[in-house]
Design a protein around this motif. Structure first.
Motif, PDB file in Angstrom:
ATOM      1  N   UNK A  61     -80.262  48.954  25.739  1.00 32.23           N
ATOM      2  CA  UNK A  61     -79.939  48.528  27.096  1.00 32.23           C
ATOM      3  C   UNK A  61     -79.967  49.716  28.065  1.00 32.23           C
ATOM      4  N   UNK A  62     -79.665  50.901  27.576  1.00 34.48           N
ATOM      5  CA  UNK A  62     -79.727  52.093  28.436  1.00 34.48           C
ATOM      6  C   UNK A  62     -81.155  52.335  28.897  1.00 34.48           C
TER       7      UNK A  62
ATOM      8  N   UNK B  86     -83.521  50.055  28.982  1.00 35.25           N
ATOM      9  CA  UNK B  86     -83.961  48.949  29.830  1.00 35.25           C
ATOM     10  C   UNK B  86     -83.403  49.057  31.232  1.00 35.25           C
ATOM     11  N   UNK B  87     -82.125  49.459  31.346  1.00 41.04           N
ATOM     12  CA  UNK B  87     -81.582  49.518  32.700  1.00 41.04           C
ATOM     13  C   UNK B  87     -82.208  50.667  33.484  1.00 41.04           C
ATOM     14  N   UNK B  88     -82.524  51.770  32.803  1.00 40.69           N
ATOM     15  CA  UNK B  88     -83.185  52.875  33.506  1.00 40.69           C
ATOM     16  C   UNK B  88     -84.588  52.457  33.950  1.00 40.69           C
ATOM     17  N   UNK B  89     -85.299  51.758  33.054  1.00 39.09           N
ATOM     18  CA  UNK B  89     -86.655  51.314  33.417  1.00 39.09           C
ATOM     19  C   UNK B  89     -86.607  50.310  34.562  1.00 39.09           C
ATOM     20  N   UNK B  90     -85.597  49.435  34.531  1.00 45.42           N
ATOM     21  CA  UNK B  90     -85.540  48.420  35.585  1.00 45.42           C
ATOM     22  C   UNK B  90     -85.182  49.034  36.941  1.00 45.42           C
ATOM     23  N   UNK B  91     -84.686  50.273  36.923  1.00 45.12           N
ATOM     24  CA  UNK B  91     -84.451  50.975  38.189  1.00 45.12           C
ATOM     25  C   UNK B  91     -85.702  51.707  38.652  1.00 45.12           C
ATOM     26  N   UNK B  92     -86.788  51.545  37.902  1.00 49.30           N
ATOM     27  CA  UNK B  92     -88.054  52.149  38.312  1.00 49.30           C
ATOM     28  C   UNK B  92     -88.298  53.536  37.754  1.00 49.30           C
ATOM     29  N   UNK B  93     -87.466  53.968  36.796  1.00 51.75           N
ATOM     30  CA  UNK B  93     -87.686  55.301  36.232  1.00 51.75           C
ATOM     31  C   UNK B  93     -88.923  55.317  35.345  1.00 51.75           C
TER      32      UNK B  93
ATOM     33  N   UNK C 214     -81.298  60.148  31.060  1.00 50.31           N
ATOM     34  CA  UNK C 214     -80.458  59.139  30.432  1.00 50.31           C
ATOM     35  C   UNK C 214     -80.305  59.360  28.924  1.00 50.31           C
TER      36      UNK C 214
END
Lengths: 246, 219
Positions: free
Chosen positions: B115-116, B118-125, B134
């Protein structure tokens, strides 16, 4: 009006199992669409396909007319414009609340620290957490963490916000504080796609309700209509599970 | 125990101590570098290199340092490469330690929930931003106790260096006992110098663990 988000003939399989079948959907600017359905019907997978966290087997997802597909070159650019909040508290545990909010704006959008901090403080204030800016996620309750996660997503100034059962892991009292924040966003005319099991919340916030079953959208209707007289027998059965009678 | 004997031995033990510390820490530095490189190879599942790393880790974790040192010290000259005992000690300790460090660092990397990512990727990283901002800082925090334990273990392993005639603490103690039969004094100094070498490391390790773990895990 040109839709912000458009999904055309989306198909998704996990090996031989079809999770999503021929999904077609378009969402206008400022529209709040709530997706309901029983567990395993593909709701979460649909959200994950929209921002490219899952490969899709067929079809297209278009944001502002541009394709968002895994492997496409502009995927990270598109993801900036699609904010997502997950069910599990997914804050970065090694960063403070404030750092969580400003990390992506600074690294991805190359905004100055000063400007990012200013906006973050405004948003944190709005969700009632400005005083906790130097705390670490482990020091916050579940509801507070989810509010920070929403702030973190808003910091990127996304065109569409996706909420994936954001209150499913929360205590009943904390559910309220998180849903209030989302209601506030609806008043600001944010475009949102919300997966939830909170039916009264869905009724209150939705402009449109989608009912998913077996990987297909089997109802796409006005919330009032959906909750009082669902078109399908399947939706009626689903809605009955939320009612109790002695 | 004879105070005079102890006094006369101290300079000898001091030299041995400095040599042990030097080779020990050079070996640990090598082990750390090797561990980082190998752990990244395993984490990113780089083809071929991944298999090589796995073989290396299993080989070096499952053979004693003494045997590894014999291979390097007596084996390499047989194929025409001759290296000094000191270099041999550093390389031997580095290779052994590298296998342990690889596992400590890899387990830290793999402990970060999906999930770490995924959440970073979903912020456009990008993947690079995700890894640097991260994954890596969190993985390091989780790895620290393992890394500290490895450092202490490796410093103690230096005691087998005497087998390749490096004049380390162990060698000096055994040598003096053989020459003068002052067993008590020699062993007493041996223990003292090992404690002097390891106690600060142990305390520093605890301090670092507390410091870096505070953010994620609290007191």
């Amino acid at each position: 009006m040109e839709p912000v988000l458009k999904i055309e003939h989306l198909n998704k399989k996990f090996d031989d199992f079809t999770v999503l079948e021929d999904i077609n959907l378009s969402i206008a600017k400022g529209e709040v669409v709530v997706i309901v359905g029983s567990s395993g019907c593909g709701k979460s997978t649909l959200l994950r396909c929209i921002n490219g966290l899952e490969d899709i087997n067929d079809g297209r997802v278009l944001l502002d007319g541009e394709t968002v597909n895994p492997g496409s070159r502009n995927l990270t650019k598109s993801r900036e414009k699609i904010g997502m909040v997950f069910q599990s508290y997914d804050l970065f545990p090694h960063k403070t609340i404030l750092e969580n909010a400003i990390l992506a704006p600074m690294k991805v959008q190359k905004r100055s620290r000063k400007e990012a901090v200013e906006e973050a403080m405004q948003l944190l204030d709005r969700v009632g957490l400005a005083s906790r800016k130097d705390s670490y996620p482990r020091q916050l309750s579940g509801g507070q963490k989810q509010r920070v996660a929403i702030v973190r997503a808003l910091m990127m100034n996304p065109e569409v916000l996706l909420f994936d059962e954001v209150t499913a892991a929360l205590d009943p009292e904390m559910v309220r504080e998180v849903l209030d924040v989302i209601l506030d966003l609806a008043k600001q005319k944010r475009t949102m796609l919300i997966v939830t099991h909170e039916m009264s919340f869905a009724k209150a916030i939705a402009d449109r309700i989608l009912f998913l079953d077996g990987g297909r959208i089997i109802e796409d209707s006005d919330p009032k209509e959906f909750f009082t007289s669902p078109k399908t027998e399947r939706a009626e059965r689903f809605l009955r599970t939320f009612e109790y009678e002695k | 125990m004879d105070q005079e004997v102890i006094n006369s031995y101290i300079p000898l033990f001091k030299d041995a101590f400095l040599l042990t510390v030097k080779i020990g820490w050079l070996g640990i530095a090598l082990a750390f570098l090797l561990g980082i490189v190998c752990a990244f190879i395993l984490y990113f599942k780089i083809p071929v290199a991944k298999t090589v790393v796995r073989c290396y880790v299993e080989l070096f974790r499952n053979t004693p340092l003494l045997v590894q040192l014999f291979f390097i010290y007596y084996g390499l000259p047989a194929v025409g490469i001759s290296i000094s005992a000191e270099v041999c000690g550093v390389v031997g300790l580095g290779l052994l330690g590298g296998s342990y460090m690889t596992e400590s660092i890899r387990s830290g990397l793999e402990a970060i929930p999906v999930i770490q990512t995924e959440s970073a990727l979903s912020l456009g990283m990008t993947n690079g931003q995700l890894f640097k901002n991260v994954i890596l800082p969190q993985a390091f925090t989780i790895s620290v106790p393992g890394i500290v334990a490895n450092v202490i273990f490796l410093l103690k392993e230096t005691s087998v260096f005497s087998a390749i005639s490096l004049m380390d603490l162990m060698f000096t103690a055994k040598d003096l006992i053989g020459l003068y039969y002052n067993t008590m004094e020699s062993l007493f100094l041996l223990v003292i110098f090992y404690v002097i070498m390891l106690l600060p490391v142990s305390l520093a390790g605890t301090f670092i663990e507390k410091k870096v773990r505070f953010k994620m895990f609290g007191d």
